[in-house]
Design an enzyme around this catalytic site. Structure first.
Site, PDB file in Angstrom:
ATOM      1  N   LYS A 274      36.339  35.304  43.890  1.00 62.51           N
ATOM      2  CA  LYS A 274      37.003  36.596  43.687  1.00 62.51           C
ATOM      3  C   LYS A 274      36.272  37.418  42.632  1.00 62.51           C
ATOM      4  CE  LYS A 274      41.461  34.864  45.226  1.00 62.51           C
ATOM      5  NZ  LYS A 274      42.734  34.213  44.881  1.00 62.51           N
TER       6      LYS A 274
ATOM      7  N   GLN B 186      45.982  32.903  39.649  1.00 66.25           N
ATOM      8  CA  GLN B 186      45.637  31.965  40.724  1.00 66.25           C
ATOM      9  C   GLN B 186      46.710  30.886  40.832  1.00 66.25           C
ATOM     10  OE1 GLN B 186      42.953  32.309  42.844  1.00 66.25           O
ATOM     11  NE2 GLN B 186      43.887  30.613  43.948  1.00 66.25           N
TER      12      GLN B 186
ATOM     13  N   ASP C 117      48.122  41.092  44.465  1.00 67.69           N
ATOM     14  CA  ASP C 117      48.397  40.052  45.468  1.00 67.69           C
ATOM     15  C   ASP C 117      49.589  40.435  46.342  1.00 67.69           C
ATOM     16  OD1 ASP C 117      46.621  37.946  45.598  1.00 67.69           O
ATOM     17  OD2 ASP C 117      47.532  36.836  43.926  1.00 67.69           O
TER      18      ASP C 117
END
Ligand code: NAD
Length: 292
Positions: A56, A100, A123
């Site tokens: 990422k 994460q 997200d």
């Protein structure tokens, strides 16, 4: 139609999307001075998470955006993580925040998701963004994997109105938001899950079949209606005599002759997830730039 034309090349689609996002990020910077910035927070040493985070961070920088990585030790307390999130929420130079998952057991996942500002929740997991999607508002962040799936579906069938869509798996990160997106596109959507009585029978009715169950080879050749679009979200590691392989939730060789189009694993949905994360980060930065 030749076999290759039935394959939905997520890798190539994601490459083009990332290229476009790079141009847009450079243009935003030139116009406003804002560099889209993503903060990526990881707690602990999970090796798979470390790979995701590295990917990422690299993709963000390649797209002309900035990434700030925060790697906290595995024994970090929930309060310490929430304090970092509060700092990132308050930092105007940070547009997107991603923690994460999974987080270590001493930290409540929902407490973390609730703490991220909905306006930085790239997200799309915050309940405010889930709620915006649920009621059909278009001003929230959409979770990256279903957003990428929808782009791939529309790349082969732009108008989805009236289509029968069946989603296998109803997690908050894939299946549920996927179903809501397809409903907004005018599909009639059936959501199936572990307790569904006859998943195969539901799948056979699908013009569009999305599979996100995490079960290698779940969808067999006789589950698929001729001409259906099949999107295989699954990522399963299986051991074969030739070594470990990554496979999807679809028995690809059995299903392939029947489909109108299908995503391979790897090289289908996976690459779209990161590209959509970059798109959401750019969207967050644009909103922030417009607000100043
Ligand atoms: P999850 O475990 O949270 O949810 C799985 C869902 O599938 C549940 O709703 C469960 O009821 C359903 N399910 C399980 N077995 C089933 C069966 N036999 N029949 C019908 N339904 C069944 O999983 P998740 O986080 O949604 O992920 C699903 C899969 O997608 C995993 O393989 C994951 O690795 C993969 N994934 C891929 C990406 C990507 O970028 N490609 C992103 C997220 C998840």
């Amino acid at each position: 139609m030749c076999a290759d034309e039935k394959l939905i090349d997520g890798k190539a689609f994601a490459r083009r999307l990332r290229h476009d996002l790079h141009e847009q990020a450079v243009a935003l910077h030139a116009r406003t001075g804002v560099v889209p910035t993503l903060a990526v927070v990881m707690v602990g040493e999970d090796p798979a998470s470390a790979v995701y985070v590295r990917n990422k961070v690299r993709a963000t920088e390649q797209a002309g955006m900035r990434s700030v990585a925060h790697h906290l030790p595995g024994d970090t307390s929930e309060a310490e993580l929430l304090a970092l999130i509060a700092t990132l929420n308050a930092d105007p130079s940070v547009h997107g925040i991603l923690v994460q998952l999974p987080v270590p057991q001493q930290i409540r996942r929902d407490a973390v998701l609730d703490a991220i500002s909905p306006e930085k929740d790239v997200d799309g997991f915050h309940i405010v963004n889930a709620g915006r999607l649920a009621v059909g508002r278009r001003d929230g962040f959409i979770p990256c994997t279903p957003l990428g799936c929808l782009m791939l579906i529309k790349s082969v069938r732009p108008d989805l109105a009236g289509q029968q869509a069946v989603v296998i798996g109803c997690s908050n990160i894939v299946g549920r938001p996927m179903a809501r997106l397809l409903q907004q596109e005018g599909c009639t959507v059936t959501m199936t899950h572990l307790r569904t009585r006859d998943v195969a029978a539901e799948a056979r009715r699908a013009d569009i079949l999305i599979v996100a169950a995490g079960r290698a080879g779940l969808v067999r050749g006789d589950w698929v209606k001729p001409g259906a679009i099949v999107i295989d979200v699954g990522i399963n590691r299986v051991d074969t005599p030739a070594g470990a392989r990554i496979v999807g939730d679809v028995a690809f060789d059995e299903v392939f002759p029947h489909v109108g189009a299908i995503t391979p694993v790897p090289g289908g949905v996976g690459p779209m997830t990161i590209a959509c994360l970059l798109q959401n980060t750019l969207q967050a930065a644009r909103k922030a730039a417009a607000a100043t």
